[in-house]
Scaffold this motif. Structure first.
Motif, mmCIF file in Angstrom:
data_model
loop_
_atom_site.group_PDB
_atom_site.id
_atom_site.type_symbol
_atom_site.label_atom_id
_atom_site.label_comp_id
_atom_site.label_asym_id
_atom_site.label_seq_id
_atom_site.Cartn_x
_atom_site.Cartn_y
_atom_site.Cartn_z
ATOM 1 N N GLN A 1 0.823 -1.208 0.000
ATOM 2 C CA GLN A 1 0.000 0.000 0.000
ATOM 3 C C GLN A 1 0.862 1.265 0.000
ATOM 4 O O GLN A 1 0.538 2.239 -0.694
ATOM 5 C CB GLN A 1 -0.936 -0.005 1.207
ATOM 6 N N PHE B 1 -3.420 5.999 0.956
ATOM 7 C CA PHE B 1 -2.827 4.664 0.833
ATOM 8 C C PHE B 1 -1.578 4.545 1.710
ATOM 9 O O PHE B 1 -1.351 3.506 2.341
ATOM 10 C CB PHE B 1 -2.467 4.377 -0.624
ATOM 11 N N GLY C 1 -1.219 1.927 4.827
ATOM 12 C CA GLY C 1 -0.138 0.945 4.918
ATOM 13 C C GLY C 1 0.715 1.132 6.154
ATOM 14 O O GLY C 1 1.150 0.153 6.776
ATOM 15 N N ASN D 1 -8.565 1.369 5.941
ATOM 16 C CA ASN D 1 -8.731 0.532 4.753
ATOM 17 C C ASN D 1 -10.119 0.703 4.146
ATOM 18 O O ASN D 1 -10.275 0.706 2.923
ATOM 19 C CB ASN D 1 -8.479 -0.938 5.107
ATOM 20 N N SER E 1 -10.008 4.079 2.408
ATOM 21 C CA SER E 1 -9.231 4.005 1.167
ATOM 22 C C SER E 1 -10.010 3.304 0.064
ATOM 23 O O SER E 1 -9.911 3.686 -1.114
ATOM 24 C CB SER E 1 -7.912 3.278 1.422
ATOM 25 N N GLU F 1 -5.090 -1.711 -5.173
ATOM 26 C CA GLU F 1 -5.263 -1.160 -3.823
ATOM 27 C C GLU F 1 -6.610 -1.561 -3.230
ATOM 28 O O GLU F 1 -6.702 -1.879 -2.041
ATOM 29 C CB GLU F 1 -5.156 0.369 -3.885
ATOM 30 N N ASN G 1 -7.212 -3.598 0.159
ATOM 31 C CA ASN G 1 -8.091 -3.083 1.210
ATOM 32 C C ASN G 1 -9.063 -4.153 1.697
ATOM 33 O O ASN G 1 -9.263 -4.312 2.910
ATOM 34 C CB ASN G 1 -8.876 -1.878 0.700
#
Length: 219
Positions: A81, A125, A129, A151, A154, A199, A203
């Motif tokens: 991420q 992101f 991460g 998450n 995102s 991504e 997630n």
């Protein structure tokens, strides 16, 4: 009448006298269970006077309560991420340079760049991460919950970002625009869309792992 065989009386007495007491294997195992320092999980059949048919395994209660899947996978996903967030920043800068007009020639027009998705999306992101990696280095329920929330946020950002990038692919390509600028802009938008989909998948996986870790810690 007396017999000449001296072993006859001994054989007759052995038939009526009770055999000497021998502790069964089940009582030995129960004594070990009561006196041992660690609990046992015993699988098998108990039979008086017969050996136990099964295996005896030692269970560590501390290790059993840990969520191994989150600790082993979330760190790798968090690093991915962060890398995707950095790629968003770099590609967003290049996309912005392609949107600059020169010599009254129309270049690439990007809705994703003007809304700032490569930057606020990439920042989210990176933060997501970093929270996942921090939850592994310092196991804390609050950090795991924070990683879960970021998450989800995102994933929402990715949903809108992909829509912006698809619009960029559709509104560009007229004869008044510079061909190479449009070609480069479409390529960068496609890369951003691919990274955004990756991504989103990360997630979803991290959210699932975080929910399992929270559920395990609350038991």
């Amino acid at each position: 009448m007396p017999t000449t065989q001296p072993n006859v009386h001994e054989n007759i007495n052995s038939l009526f006298l009770p055999p000497p007491y021998q502790p069964s294997s089940s009582s030995i195992v129960l004594n070990q269970f009561q006196n041992g320092p660690q609990p046992f999980v015993i699988s098998g059949i108990f039979t008086n006077g017969q050996p136990i048919q099964g295996n005896i395994q030692t269970v560590d209660p501390i290790v059993g309560t840990k969520s191994r899947s989150f600790t082993t996978e979330a760190k790798t996903l968090g690093a991915m991420q962060i890398t995707i967030g950095l790629f968003h920043f770099g590609l967003g800068i290049v996309l912005g340079l392609l949107c600059i007009n020169y010599l009254n020639v129309m270049t690439f027009w990007s809705l994703a760049f003007f809304t700032g998705y490569p930057f606020w999306g990439g920042l989210s992101f990176i933060i997501t991460g970093a929270l996942s990696v921090a939850a592994i280095n310092q196991p804390n329920l609050c950090l795991i919950r924070g990683s879960l929330g970021m998450n989800i946020m995102s994933a929402i950002f990715v949903f809108f970002g992909v829509i912006f990038l698809l619009i960029d692919e559709g509104i560009n390509g007229t004869y008044q625009q510079d061909f190479w600028a449009v070609l480069s802009g479409r390529g960068i938008s496609a890369l951003l869309a691919i990274f955004s989909v990756v991504e989103f998948i990360i997630n979803c996986i991290t959210v699932h792992l975080a929910k399992q870790a929270i559920r395990t810690s609350e038991l």
